[in-house]
Design a protein around this motif. Sequence first.
Motif: not given
Length: 528
Positions: A103-117, A9-19
Amino acid sequence: MRNPQVIDVLVIGAGPSGSTVAIDLVRRGFDVRIVDRSPHAFDGSRAKGIQPRSLEVLEDLGALDDVLAGGSTYPKLGIHAGPLAVPWKMFTHREATPDVPYPNTWLIPQFRTDRALHARLCELGREIEFGKELTELTQDEDTVVAKVVGADGVEEIVARYAVGADGGSSAVRKQLDIGFVGTTDEADRVLIVDASVSGLARNRWHMWPGLGGKLVGACPLPHSDMFQWMIRLTPDEKPPQEIGAIIDRIHSHTRNRHIQLHDIHWQSVFRPNIRLAQHYGRGRVFLVGDAAHVHTPAGAQGLNTGMQDGYNLAWKLGQVLAGADPALLDTYEAERQPIAAGVLGLSTEKWGGIAKLDPSSMKRGKDEQQLSLTYYGGPLAPADGDSSDTSTLHVGDRAPDARLLGADGAETRLFNLFQGPHFTAIAYGPGAARDLELLNWPTTGAQLKRLTVGSAAGFSDPRNTLRSAYGLNGDTLLLIRPDGYVGHIATRDFLTSTQAAVRAMTPRARSRTMSQQSRTSPGSGANA
Protein backbone atom coordinates in the motif's frame (compact mmCIF):
# COMPACT_ATOMS: atom_id res chain seq x y z
CA MET A 1 23.94 -10.01 -44.03
CA ARG A 2 21.55 -10.86 -46.85
CA ASN A 3 19.03 -12.94 -44.92
CA PRO A 4 19.23 -12.00 -41.24
CA GLN A 5 17.29 -14.09 -38.78
CA VAL A 6 13.84 -12.64 -38.11
CA ILE A 7 13.21 -12.27 -34.39
CA ASP A 8 9.83 -11.72 -32.78
CA VAL A 9 10.36 -8.34 -31.07
CA LEU A 10 13.15 -5.78 -30.93
CA VAL A 11 13.06 -3.51 -27.88
CA ILE A 12 15.01 -0.25 -28.23
CA GLY A 13 15.84 1.18 -24.81
CA ALA A 14 16.66 -0.73 -21.62
CA GLY A 15 15.10 1.48 -18.95
CA PRO A 16 12.19 0.25 -16.80
CA SER A 17 9.64 0.49 -19.63
CA GLY A 18 11.67 -1.42 -22.20
CA SER A 19 12.87 -3.97 -19.65
CA THR A 20 9.25 -4.65 -18.62
CA VAL A 21 8.31 -5.38 -22.24
CA ALA A 22 11.31 -7.65 -22.72
CA ILE A 23 10.80 -9.64 -19.50
CA ASP A 24 7.13 -10.28 -20.20
CA LEU A 25 7.75 -11.39 -23.78
CA VAL A 26 10.75 -13.56 -22.96
CA ARG A 27 8.83 -15.41 -20.26
CA ARG A 28 6.17 -16.09 -22.90
CA GLY A 29 8.79 -17.86 -24.98
CA PHE A 30 9.35 -15.24 -27.68
CA ASP A 31 12.64 -14.39 -29.37
CA VAL A 32 13.46 -10.89 -28.12
CA ARG A 33 16.46 -8.59 -28.34
CA ILE A 34 16.85 -5.43 -26.27
CA VAL A 35 19.39 -2.79 -27.28
CA ASP A 36 20.38 0.51 -25.71
CA ARG A 37 22.59 3.29 -27.06
CA SER A 38 24.24 3.93 -23.68
CA PRO A 39 27.53 2.17 -23.01
CA HIS A 40 26.24 0.78 -19.71
CA ALA A 41 23.22 0.72 -17.41
CA PHE A 42 21.91 4.05 -16.14
CA ASP A 43 23.68 5.03 -12.90
CA GLY A 44 21.59 7.92 -11.50
CA SER A 45 18.78 8.12 -8.94
CA ARG A 46 16.45 10.16 -11.20
CA ALA A 47 12.97 8.55 -10.88
CA LYS A 48 13.05 7.21 -7.32
CA GLY A 49 9.44 6.41 -6.36
CA ILE A 50 7.76 3.08 -7.15
CA GLN A 51 4.00 3.21 -6.70
CA PRO A 52 1.91 0.38 -5.20
CA ARG A 53 0.49 -0.73 -8.54
CA SER A 54 4.00 -0.94 -10.02
CA LEU A 55 5.12 -3.06 -7.06
CA GLU A 56 2.37 -5.51 -8.02
CA VAL A 57 3.65 -5.52 -11.61
CA LEU A 58 7.20 -6.15 -10.39
CA GLU A 59 5.97 -9.07 -8.29
CA ASP A 60 4.35 -10.68 -11.29
CA LEU A 61 7.51 -10.18 -13.37
CA GLY A 62 9.68 -11.76 -10.68
CA ALA A 63 11.72 -8.64 -9.80
CA LEU A 64 9.99 -7.48 -6.61
CA ASP A 65 12.30 -9.05 -4.01
CA ASP A 66 15.31 -7.26 -5.50
CA VAL A 67 13.44 -3.94 -5.58
CA LEU A 68 12.28 -4.29 -1.98
CA ALA A 69 15.83 -5.13 -0.89
CA GLY A 70 17.15 -1.97 -2.59
CA GLY A 71 14.70 0.53 -1.14
CA SER A 72 12.62 1.67 1.82
CA THR A 73 9.47 3.58 2.62
CA TYR A 74 9.73 7.36 2.34
CA PRO A 75 10.80 9.41 5.37
CA LYS A 76 8.75 12.39 6.48
CA LEU A 77 9.48 15.72 4.87
CA GLY A 78 11.51 18.19 6.88
CA ILE A 79 10.46 21.64 5.66
CA HIS A 80 13.08 24.17 6.70
CA ALA A 81 12.03 27.71 7.56
CA GLY A 82 15.03 29.59 8.90
CA PRO A 83 16.45 27.70 11.87
CA LEU A 84 13.31 25.54 12.21
CA ALA A 85 12.55 22.27 10.48
CA VAL A 86 8.86 21.38 10.42
CA PRO A 87 8.06 17.67 9.97
CA TRP A 88 5.46 17.09 7.27
CA LYS A 89 3.93 13.77 6.33
CA MET A 90 3.92 13.56 2.54
CA PHE A 91 2.56 10.01 2.54
CA THR A 92 0.01 8.43 4.85
CA HIS A 93 1.59 5.14 5.89
CA ARG A 94 -0.87 2.30 5.35
CA GLU A 95 -0.85 -1.28 6.53
CA ALA A 96 -1.14 -4.06 3.98
CA THR A 97 -4.62 -5.52 3.51
CA PRO A 98 -5.76 -8.72 1.74
CA ASP A 99 -6.72 -6.73 -1.37
CA VAL A 100 -3.75 -4.28 -1.40
CA PRO A 101 -0.54 -6.10 -0.43
CA TYR A 102 1.81 -3.15 -1.11
CA PRO A 103 0.00 0.00 0.00
CA ASN A 104 2.96 2.40 0.28
CA THR A 105 5.14 4.15 -2.30
CA TRP A 106 8.64 2.67 -2.29
CA LEU A 107 11.76 4.84 -2.29
CA ILE A 108 14.51 3.38 -4.47
CA PRO A 109 16.97 5.10 -6.83
CA GLN A 110 16.27 4.37 -10.48
CA PHE A 111 19.61 2.67 -11.04
CA ARG A 112 18.59 0.00 -8.50
CA THR A 113 15.22 -0.50 -10.21
CA ASP A 114 16.95 -0.82 -13.59
CA ARG A 115 19.41 -3.36 -12.24
CA ALA A 116 16.66 -5.43 -10.64
CA LEU A 117 14.86 -5.65 -13.98
CA HIS A 118 18.08 -6.39 -15.85
CA ALA A 119 18.93 -9.15 -13.37
CA ARG A 120 15.51 -10.71 -13.91
CA LEU A 121 15.98 -10.56 -17.67
CA CYS A 122 19.36 -12.24 -17.26
CA GLU A 123 17.71 -15.02 -15.20
CA LEU A 124 15.43 -15.59 -18.19
CA GLY A 125 18.44 -15.95 -20.49
CA ARG A 126 18.62 -12.50 -22.12
CA GLU A 127 21.29 -9.81 -21.83
CA ILE A 128 20.97 -6.10 -22.54
CA GLU A 129 22.99 -5.15 -25.63
CA PHE A 130 24.49 -1.82 -24.58
CA GLY A 131 26.35 0.54 -26.91
CA LYS A 132 24.00 -0.02 -29.87
CA GLU A 133 22.32 3.09 -31.27
CA LEU A 134 19.42 3.11 -33.70
CA THR A 135 20.16 4.98 -36.93
CA GLU A 136 17.35 3.90 -39.25
CA LEU A 137 13.98 2.19 -38.94
CA THR A 138 11.82 0.93 -41.80
CA GLN A 139 8.91 -1.49 -41.98
CA ASP A 140 6.67 -3.34 -44.39
CA GLU A 141 3.55 -5.48 -43.96
CA ASP A 142 5.41 -8.28 -42.22
CA THR A 143 8.58 -6.99 -40.56
CA VAL A 144 10.50 -4.07 -39.09
CA VAL A 145 14.12 -3.46 -40.12
CA ALA A 146 16.32 -1.56 -37.68
CA LYS A 147 19.87 -0.45 -38.37
CA VAL A 148 21.96 -0.05 -35.23
CA VAL A 149 25.54 1.10 -34.85
CA GLY A 150 27.80 -0.39 -32.21
CA ALA A 151 31.43 -1.16 -31.54
CA ASP A 152 31.37 -3.83 -34.26
CA GLY A 153 29.89 -1.50 -36.89
CA VAL A 154 26.44 -1.42 -38.45
CA GLU A 155 24.01 -4.27 -37.82
CA GLU A 156 20.65 -4.85 -39.43
CA ILE A 157 18.04 -6.37 -37.11
CA VAL A 158 14.81 -7.73 -38.58
CA ALA A 159 11.85 -8.26 -36.27
CA ARG A 160 8.14 -8.88 -36.54
CA TYR A 161 7.52 -5.97 -34.17
CA ALA A 162 9.60 -3.25 -32.52
CA VAL A 163 9.10 -1.24 -29.34
CA GLY A 164 10.63 2.21 -28.80
CA ALA A 165 11.48 2.69 -25.13
CA ASP A 166 14.28 5.15 -25.81
CA GLY A 167 13.26 8.15 -23.74
CA GLY A 168 11.91 11.64 -24.29
CA SER A 169 14.24 12.33 -27.23
CA SER A 170 13.19 8.99 -28.78
CA ALA A 171 14.87 8.18 -32.08
CA VAL A 172 12.08 5.66 -32.72
CA ARG A 173 9.37 8.31 -32.38
CA LYS A 174 11.30 10.61 -34.71
CA GLN A 175 11.75 7.84 -37.27
CA LEU A 176 7.99 7.27 -37.17
CA ASP A 177 7.39 11.04 -37.52
CA ILE A 178 4.94 11.05 -34.61
CA GLY A 179 4.23 14.43 -33.06
CA PHE A 180 5.16 15.08 -29.42
CA VAL A 181 2.68 17.70 -28.32
CA GLY A 182 3.19 19.90 -25.29
CA THR A 183 5.60 22.38 -23.77
CA THR A 184 9.15 22.66 -22.54
CA ASP A 185 9.94 25.64 -20.32
CA GLU A 186 13.64 26.24 -20.94
CA ALA A 187 13.74 28.69 -18.03
CA ASP A 188 12.52 26.04 -15.57
CA ARG A 189 15.55 23.87 -14.83
CA VAL A 190 16.50 21.64 -11.94
CA LEU A 191 20.02 20.47 -11.14
CA ILE A 192 19.86 16.91 -9.81
CA VAL A 193 22.91 15.62 -7.94
CA ASP A 194 23.54 12.25 -6.29
CA ALA A 195 26.20 12.85 -3.66
CA SER A 196 27.65 11.36 -0.49
CA VAL A 197 26.74 13.77 2.28
CA SER A 198 27.56 14.47 5.91
CA GLY A 199 26.08 17.00 8.30
CA LEU A 200 22.46 16.25 7.40
CA ALA A 201 20.01 13.92 9.17
CA ARG A 202 18.92 10.94 7.07
CA ASN A 203 15.49 10.57 8.69
CA ARG A 204 13.95 13.37 6.62
CA TRP A 205 13.44 14.36 3.00
CA HIS A 206 14.68 17.92 3.49
CA MET A 207 13.05 20.84 1.69
CA TRP A 208 14.22 24.44 1.74
CA PRO A 209 11.49 26.36 -0.14
CA GLY A 210 11.95 29.94 -1.24
CA LEU A 211 9.97 32.74 -2.84
CA GLY A 212 9.41 32.69 -6.57
CA GLY A 213 9.58 28.90 -6.78
CA LYS A 214 13.14 28.69 -5.51
CA LEU A 215 13.71 25.30 -3.97
CA VAL A 216 16.47 23.04 -2.72
CA GLY A 217 15.58 19.50 -1.69
CA ALA A 218 17.65 16.58 -0.40
CA CYS A 219 16.18 13.06 -0.28
CA PRO A 220 18.19 10.30 1.45
CA LEU A 221 18.78 7.32 -0.84
CA PRO A 222 18.31 4.00 0.97
CA HIS A 223 21.22 1.78 2.03
CA SER A 224 23.86 4.41 1.22
CA ASP A 225 25.37 7.68 2.42
CA MET A 226 23.93 9.47 -0.61
CA PHE A 227 21.22 12.08 -0.99
CA GLN A 228 19.48 13.05 -4.19
CA TRP A 229 19.72 16.85 -4.34
CA MET A 230 17.22 18.87 -6.39
CA ILE A 231 18.28 22.49 -6.90
CA ARG A 232 15.82 24.62 -8.84
CA LEU A 233 17.84 27.07 -10.89
CA THR A 234 16.89 30.65 -11.60
CA PRO A 235 16.12 31.43 -15.27
CA ASP A 236 19.53 32.96 -16.05
CA GLU A 237 21.61 30.84 -13.67
CA LYS A 238 24.47 28.78 -15.01
CA PRO A 239 24.30 25.31 -13.41
CA PRO A 240 27.25 24.74 -11.06
CA GLN A 241 29.35 21.78 -12.20
CA GLU A 242 32.19 21.25 -9.73
CA ILE A 243 31.61 19.97 -6.22
CA GLY A 244 32.84 23.18 -4.59
CA ALA A 245 30.44 25.33 -6.61
CA ILE A 246 27.54 22.97 -5.85
CA ILE A 247 28.32 23.10 -2.11
CA ASP A 248 28.43 26.92 -2.27
CA ARG A 249 25.06 26.97 -4.03
CA ILE A 250 23.54 24.71 -1.36
CA HIS A 251 25.04 26.76 1.48
CA SER A 252 23.79 30.05 0.03
CA HIS A 253 20.21 28.75 -0.08
CA THR A 254 20.06 26.62 3.08
CA ARG A 255 22.27 28.83 5.33
CA ASN A 256 23.56 25.55 6.78
CA ARG A 257 27.34 25.22 6.47
CA HIS A 258 27.38 21.91 8.35
CA ILE A 259 26.22 20.22 5.15
CA GLN A 260 29.13 18.78 3.19
CA LEU A 261 29.20 16.87 -0.11
CA HIS A 262 32.11 14.43 -0.42
CA ASP A 263 31.61 12.60 -3.70
CA ILE A 264 29.32 13.27 -6.63
CA HIS A 265 28.12 10.01 -8.16
CA TRP A 266 25.83 11.44 -10.85
CA GLN A 267 24.41 14.79 -11.90
CA SER A 268 22.10 16.13 -14.56
CA VAL A 269 20.11 19.24 -15.45
CA PHE A 270 16.43 18.40 -15.78
CA ARG A 271 13.88 20.46 -17.70
CA PRO A 272 10.27 19.61 -16.81
CA ASN A 273 8.85 18.71 -20.20
CA ILE A 274 5.10 18.20 -20.42
CA ARG A 275 4.49 16.29 -23.63
CA LEU A 276 2.32 13.48 -25.03
CA ALA A 277 2.82 11.56 -28.27
CA GLN A 278 -0.02 12.01 -30.75
CA HIS A 279 0.05 8.27 -31.39
CA TYR A 280 1.55 5.36 -29.47
CA GLY A 281 2.79 3.62 -32.55
CA ARG A 282 2.60 3.19 -36.28
CA GLY A 283 2.32 -0.09 -38.12
CA ARG A 284 4.49 -2.66 -36.40
CA VAL A 285 6.31 -0.22 -34.10
CA PHE A 286 5.09 1.00 -30.72
CA LEU A 287 6.17 3.59 -28.14
CA VAL A 288 6.31 3.10 -24.37
CA GLY A 289 7.42 5.21 -21.42
CA ASP A 290 9.09 8.56 -21.95
CA ALA A 291 9.11 7.98 -25.70
CA ALA A 292 5.31 8.39 -25.49
CA HIS A 293 4.91 10.84 -22.60
CA VAL A 294 7.11 13.02 -20.38
CA HIS A 295 6.12 14.59 -17.07
CA THR A 296 7.30 16.86 -14.32
CA PRO A 297 8.99 14.94 -11.48
CA ALA A 298 6.20 15.73 -9.02
CA GLY A 299 4.26 12.73 -7.76
CA ALA A 300 6.61 10.00 -9.03
CA GLN A 301 4.47 9.19 -12.06
CA GLY A 302 6.66 8.94 -15.16
CA LEU A 303 8.59 5.73 -14.50
CA ASN A 304 5.50 4.02 -13.12
CA THR A 305 3.31 4.98 -16.06
CA GLY A 306 6.02 3.79 -18.45
CA MET A 307 6.36 0.40 -16.79
CA GLN A 308 2.63 -0.10 -16.99
CA ASP A 309 2.67 0.90 -20.68
CA GLY A 310 5.06 -1.98 -21.24
CA TYR A 311 3.00 -4.34 -19.11
CA ASN A 312 -0.13 -3.50 -21.13
CA LEU A 313 1.58 -3.83 -24.51
CA ALA A 314 3.63 -6.99 -23.98
CA TRP A 315 0.82 -9.48 -23.44
CA LYS A 316 -1.05 -8.08 -26.43
CA LEU A 317 2.03 -8.43 -28.63
CA GLY A 318 2.37 -11.99 -27.39
CA GLN A 319 -1.21 -12.81 -28.25
CA VAL A 320 -0.96 -11.32 -31.75
CA LEU A 321 2.31 -13.15 -32.39
CA ALA A 322 0.46 -16.32 -31.40
CA GLY A 323 -2.35 -15.64 -33.88
CA ALA A 324 -4.80 -13.18 -32.29
CA ASP A 325 -6.41 -10.48 -34.42
CA PRO A 326 -3.86 -7.63 -34.85
CA ALA A 327 -6.69 -5.24 -33.91
CA LEU A 328 -5.87 -6.19 -30.31
CA LEU A 329 -2.78 -4.00 -30.63
CA ASP A 330 -4.97 -0.98 -31.38
CA THR A 331 -6.26 -1.23 -27.82
CA TYR A 332 -2.80 -0.38 -26.47
CA GLU A 333 -3.01 3.29 -27.43
CA ALA A 334 -6.73 3.43 -26.69
CA GLU A 335 -6.14 2.23 -23.11
CA ARG A 336 -2.83 3.84 -22.24
CA GLN A 337 -2.90 7.27 -23.88
CA PRO A 338 -5.82 8.57 -21.74
CA ILE A 339 -4.00 7.31 -18.63
CA ALA A 340 -0.88 9.30 -19.57
CA ALA A 341 -2.96 12.40 -20.30
CA GLY A 342 -4.48 12.22 -16.82
CA VAL A 343 -1.11 11.64 -15.19
CA LEU A 344 0.34 14.63 -17.06
CA GLY A 345 -2.36 16.81 -15.59
CA LEU A 346 -1.78 15.47 -12.08
CA SER A 347 2.01 15.88 -12.07
CA THR A 348 1.82 19.32 -13.72
CA GLU A 349 -0.63 20.53 -11.04
CA LYS A 350 1.62 19.24 -8.26
CA TRP A 351 4.71 20.86 -9.79
CA GLY A 352 2.95 24.21 -10.13
CA GLY A 353 1.80 23.98 -6.52
CA ILE A 354 5.35 23.47 -5.28
CA ALA A 355 6.40 26.68 -7.04
CA LYS A 356 3.60 28.52 -5.20
CA LEU A 357 4.59 26.97 -1.83
CA ASP A 358 1.20 25.24 -1.67
CA PRO A 359 1.47 22.59 1.09
CA SER A 360 -1.18 20.41 -0.58
CA SER A 361 1.15 19.98 -3.56
CA MET A 362 3.49 17.99 -1.31
CA LYS A 363 0.77 15.56 -0.23
CA ARG A 364 0.58 12.18 -1.94
CA GLY A 365 -2.47 9.91 -1.96
CA LYS A 366 -4.47 7.39 -3.95
CA ASP A 367 -4.26 9.36 -7.21
CA GLU A 368 -0.49 8.89 -7.32
CA GLN A 369 -0.58 5.23 -6.28
CA GLN A 370 -2.23 4.19 -9.57
CA LEU A 371 -4.35 1.48 -7.94
CA SER A 372 -7.59 3.10 -9.09
CA LEU A 373 -6.61 3.51 -12.75
CA THR A 374 -9.13 1.76 -14.97
CA TYR A 375 -9.67 0.81 -18.60
CA TYR A 376 -13.44 0.90 -18.12
CA GLY A 377 -15.09 2.46 -21.14
CA GLY A 378 -12.24 1.42 -23.45
CA PRO A 379 -12.34 -1.00 -26.37
CA LEU A 380 -11.84 -4.12 -24.22
CA ALA A 381 -14.14 -2.88 -21.47
CA PRO A 382 -17.02 -1.00 -23.10
CA ALA A 383 -19.40 0.66 -20.69
CA ASP A 384 -22.37 -0.60 -22.70
CA GLY A 385 -20.99 -4.10 -23.34
CA ASP A 386 -22.15 -7.57 -22.29
CA SER A 387 -20.07 -7.56 -19.12
CA SER A 388 -21.82 -7.12 -15.77
CA ASP A 389 -20.62 -5.14 -12.79
CA THR A 390 -20.23 -6.23 -9.20
CA SER A 391 -20.87 -3.99 -6.23
CA THR A 392 -17.19 -2.90 -6.25
CA LEU A 393 -15.81 -3.57 -9.75
CA HIS A 394 -16.32 -2.67 -13.39
CA VAL A 395 -14.74 -4.59 -16.21
CA GLY A 396 -11.41 -2.87 -16.89
CA ASP A 397 -10.65 -2.24 -13.20
CA ARG A 398 -7.57 -3.55 -11.41
CA ALA A 399 -8.22 -7.04 -10.05
CA PRO A 400 -7.61 -6.93 -6.27
CA ASP A 401 -5.65 -9.46 -4.28
CA ALA A 402 -7.39 -11.80 -1.79
CA ARG A 403 -6.51 -14.64 0.57
CA LEU A 404 -8.00 -18.06 -0.14
CA LEU A 405 -7.73 -21.52 1.33
CA GLY A 406 -6.99 -24.50 -0.90
CA ALA A 407 -8.67 -27.86 -0.55
CA ASP A 408 -5.65 -28.93 1.52
CA GLY A 409 -6.24 -26.11 4.00
CA ALA A 410 -3.16 -24.10 2.95
CA GLU A 411 -3.63 -20.34 2.54
CA THR A 412 -2.57 -18.67 -0.69
CA ARG A 413 -2.79 -15.19 -2.14
CA LEU A 414 -4.84 -14.69 -5.26
CA PHE A 415 -1.90 -12.73 -6.73
CA ASN A 416 0.26 -15.85 -6.37
CA LEU A 417 -2.26 -17.66 -8.57
CA PHE A 418 -2.31 -14.76 -11.06
CA GLN A 419 1.50 -14.71 -11.30
CA GLY A 420 2.69 -15.71 -14.77
CA PRO A 421 1.82 -14.99 -18.39
CA HIS A 422 -1.64 -16.61 -18.34
CA PHE A 423 -5.23 -15.44 -18.07
CA THR A 424 -7.14 -16.46 -14.94
CA ALA A 425 -10.81 -17.36 -14.67
CA ILE A 426 -12.46 -17.30 -11.25
CA ALA A 427 -15.74 -19.14 -10.85
CA TYR A 428 -17.54 -18.09 -7.68
CA GLY A 429 -20.41 -20.42 -6.90
CA PRO A 430 -21.55 -23.74 -8.41
CA GLY A 431 -23.36 -22.33 -11.45
CA ALA A 432 -20.34 -20.35 -12.58
CA ALA A 433 -18.11 -23.37 -11.91
CA ARG A 434 -20.20 -25.61 -14.17
CA ASP A 435 -19.97 -23.16 -17.06
CA LEU A 436 -16.26 -22.57 -16.52
CA GLU A 437 -15.69 -26.26 -17.23
CA LEU A 438 -17.32 -25.78 -20.63
CA LEU A 439 -15.44 -22.62 -21.58
CA ASN A 440 -13.42 -23.09 -24.77
CA TRP A 441 -9.84 -21.83 -24.74
CA PRO A 442 -7.37 -21.66 -27.65
CA THR A 443 -4.44 -24.05 -27.65
CA THR A 444 -2.08 -21.24 -28.69
CA GLY A 445 -1.17 -18.00 -26.97
CA ALA A 446 -1.52 -17.29 -23.26
CA GLN A 447 -3.21 -20.16 -21.50
CA LEU A 448 -6.01 -20.12 -18.93
CA LYS A 449 -5.79 -20.93 -15.24
CA ARG A 450 -9.23 -21.97 -13.95
CA LEU A 451 -10.04 -21.37 -10.29
CA THR A 452 -13.23 -22.38 -8.54
CA VAL A 453 -14.20 -20.86 -5.21
CA GLY A 454 -16.85 -22.46 -3.05
CA SER A 455 -16.72 -26.03 -4.36
CA ALA A 456 -15.29 -28.99 -2.47
CA ALA A 457 -12.45 -29.51 -4.95
CA GLY A 458 -11.50 -25.87 -5.25
CA PHE A 459 -10.71 -22.91 -3.03
CA SER A 460 -12.68 -21.45 -0.16
CA ASP A 461 -13.01 -17.87 1.02
CA PRO A 462 -13.54 -18.29 4.79
CA ARG A 463 -12.72 -14.67 5.66
CA ASN A 464 -14.68 -13.30 2.68
CA THR A 465 -11.62 -11.44 1.37
CA LEU A 466 -12.51 -12.35 -2.23
CA ARG A 467 -16.21 -11.72 -1.77
CA SER A 468 -15.57 -8.32 -0.20
CA ALA A 469 -12.86 -7.04 -2.56
CA TYR A 470 -14.67 -8.25 -5.67
CA GLY A 471 -18.15 -7.24 -4.49
CA LEU A 472 -19.65 -10.69 -5.10
CA ASN A 473 -23.30 -11.24 -4.19
CA GLY A 474 -23.97 -14.49 -6.00
CA ASP A 475 -22.64 -16.78 -8.70
CA THR A 476 -20.08 -14.87 -10.76
CA LEU A 477 -17.55 -15.78 -13.45
CA LEU A 478 -14.59 -13.38 -13.75
CA LEU A 479 -11.92 -13.35 -16.43
CA ILE A 480 -8.65 -11.67 -15.39
CA ARG A 481 -6.26 -10.45 -18.08
CA PRO A 482 -2.53 -11.28 -17.93
CA ASP A 483 -1.83 -7.69 -16.80
CA GLY A 484 -4.07 -8.05 -13.76
CA TYR A 485 -7.11 -6.14 -14.97
CA VAL A 486 -10.65 -7.50 -15.11
CA GLY A 487 -11.34 -8.66 -18.66
CA HIS A 488 -14.94 -9.77 -18.13
CA ILE A 489 -17.57 -10.13 -15.41
CA ALA A 490 -20.55 -12.44 -15.85
CA THR A 491 -23.28 -12.70 -13.23
CA ARG A 492 -25.62 -14.54 -15.59
CA ASP A 493 -25.36 -16.21 -19.00
CA PHE A 494 -21.82 -17.09 -17.92
CA LEU A 495 -20.68 -19.11 -20.89
CA THR A 496 -21.95 -17.08 -23.84
CA SER A 497 -20.88 -13.65 -22.64
CA THR A 498 -17.47 -14.84 -21.41
CA GLN A 499 -16.76 -16.68 -24.65
CA ALA A 500 -17.43 -13.47 -26.59
CA ALA A 501 -14.96 -11.55 -24.40
CA VAL A 502 -12.36 -14.30 -24.86
CA ARG A 503 -12.52 -14.05 -28.66
CA ALA A 504 -11.38 -10.41 -28.60
CA MET A 505 -8.19 -11.23 -26.69
CA THR A 506 -7.08 -14.66 -27.92
CA PRO A 507 -5.87 -16.36 -31.12
CA ARG A 508 -8.42 -17.63 -33.58
CA ALA A 509 -7.32 -21.21 -33.32
CA ARG A 510 -8.57 -24.65 -32.43
CA SER A 511 -9.87 -24.55 -28.87
CA ARG A 512 -10.32 -27.14 -26.21
CA THR A 513 -12.70 -27.43 -23.27
CA MET A 514 -11.92 -28.07 -19.67
CA SER A 515 -12.48 -31.77 -20.16
CA GLN A 516 -9.58 -31.79 -22.64
CA GLN A 517 -7.29 -29.84 -20.32
CA SER A 518 -5.78 -30.80 -17.00
CA ARG A 519 -7.74 -29.24 -14.16
CA THR A 520 -5.92 -26.62 -12.13
CA SER A 521 -5.59 -27.73 -8.53
CA PRO A 522 -4.89 -25.13 -5.83
CA GLY A 523 -1.45 -23.64 -6.36
CA SER A 524 -0.72 -25.43 -9.63
CA GLY A 525 0.29 -23.78 -12.89
CA ALA A 526 -1.82 -22.64 -15.81
CA ASN A 527 -3.34 -25.14 -18.15
CA ALA A 528 -0.98 -25.94 -21.00
